[in-house]
Design a protein around this motif. Sequence first.
Motif, PDB file in Angstrom:
ATOM      1  N   TYR A   2      41.473  80.421  12.337  1.00 23.74           N
ATOM      2  CA  TYR A   2      42.786  80.734  12.901  1.00 23.74           C
ATOM      3  C   TYR A   2      43.879  80.637  11.840  1.00 23.74           C
ATOM      4  O   TYR A   2      43.922  79.688  11.060  1.00 23.74           O
ATOM      5  N   CYS A   3      44.753  81.617  11.859  1.00 17.93           N
ATOM      6  CA  CYS A   3      45.884  81.646  10.939  1.00 17.93           C
ATOM      7  C   CYS A   3      46.869  80.547  11.343  1.00 17.93           C
ATOM      8  O   CYS A   3      47.246  80.455  12.517  1.00 17.93           O
ATOM      9  N   PRO A   4      47.317  79.722  10.393  1.00 27.42           N
ATOM     10  CA  PRO A   4      48.274  78.660  10.742  1.00 27.42           C
ATOM     11  C   PRO A   4      49.674  79.204  11.041  1.00 27.42           C
ATOM     12  O   PRO A   4      50.506  78.487  11.585  1.00 27.42           O
ATOM     13  N   PHE A   5      49.913  80.478  10.714  1.00 28.55           N
ATOM     14  CA  PHE A   5      51.239  81.064  10.922  1.00 28.55           C
ATOM     15  C   PHE A   5      51.350  81.773  12.269  1.00 28.55           C
ATOM     16  O   PHE A   5      52.298  81.551  13.014  1.00 28.55           O
ATOM     17  N   CYS A   6      50.367  82.633  12.582  1.00 31.39           N
ATOM     18  CA  CYS A   6      50.463  83.429  13.809  1.00 31.39           C
ATOM     19  C   CYS A   6      49.338  83.136  14.807  1.00 31.39           C
ATOM     20  O   CYS A   6      49.295  83.738  15.873  1.00 31.39           O
ATOM     21  N   GLN A   7      48.425  82.253  14.457  1.00 35.99           N
ATOM     22  CA  GLN A   7      47.303  81.840  15.304  1.00 35.99           C
ATOM     23  C   GLN A   7      46.273  82.938  15.545  1.00 35.99           C
ATOM     24  O   GLN A   7      45.417  82.808  16.414  1.00 35.99           O
ATOM     25  N   HIS A   8      46.360  84.024  14.790  1.00 40.03           N
ATOM     26  CA  HIS A   8      45.374  85.097  14.919  1.00 40.03           C
ATOM     27  C   HIS A   8      44.006  84.562  14.486  1.00 40.03           C
ATOM     28  O   HIS A   8      43.908  83.746  13.574  1.00 40.03           O
ATOM     29  N   GLY A   9      42.966  85.036  15.135  1.00 41.17           N
ATOM     30  CA  GLY A   9      41.635  84.475  14.924  1.00 41.17           C
ATOM     31  C   GLY A   9      40.829  85.051  13.783  1.00 41.17           C
ATOM     32  O   GLY A   9      39.695  84.625  13.570  1.00 41.17           O
ATOM     33  N   HIS A  10      41.377  85.991  13.032  1.00 42.02           N
ATOM     34  CA  HIS A  10      40.600  86.597  11.951  1.00 42.02           C
ATOM     35  C   HIS A  10      41.359  86.546  10.631  1.00 42.02           C
ATOM     36  O   HIS A  10      42.547  86.840  10.571  1.00 42.02           O
ATOM     37  N   SER A  11      40.622  86.188   9.599  1.00 39.98           N
ATOM     38  CA  SER A  11      41.184  86.197   8.247  1.00 39.98           C
ATOM     39  C   SER A  11      40.068  86.591   7.299  1.00 39.98           C
ATOM     40  O   SER A  11      38.889  86.520   7.635  1.00 39.98           O
TER      41      SER A  11
END
Length: 156
Positions: A2-11
Amino acid sequence: MYCPFCQHGHSRVIDSRVIEAGSAIRRRRECSQCQGRFTTIEKAVLLVLKRNGVTEPFSREKVVTGVRRACQGRDVSDDSLKRLAQQVEETVRSSGSSQVRANDIGLAILDPLRELDEVAYLRFASVYKSFESADDFEKEIRLMRRQSREKQVQQG
């Protein structure tokens, strides 16, 4: 992840590097939604199975604390204790298991501690091996001397 900025689940992973003498991996990641970059550190958890059946994470600091007691009054630096703890961790991790018995940690401490300071080794061994009399100390000292002679013969 999870992205710490937008909480999106893919990086996606941009860069990976081995750190802490190979016991961890540092990854630089980029979020596929907001393009924010962040760092993660991945470390394999090593659990210690204590005699009472409880498990807890391995702690180099606990190794240092235990060995420091045996080194009390001896000329042993904190850096030496930290190196010993790292060596012990590397030894127990090399078993390939994610769980190690507390007894195995004690065994892994003995040889490097003997190399570091023989008096501290005897103190630690007396507790670890449950010495009950002066005879136990004498037996251990005889064993140490024999091993020392054998080592000298092998080297020269």
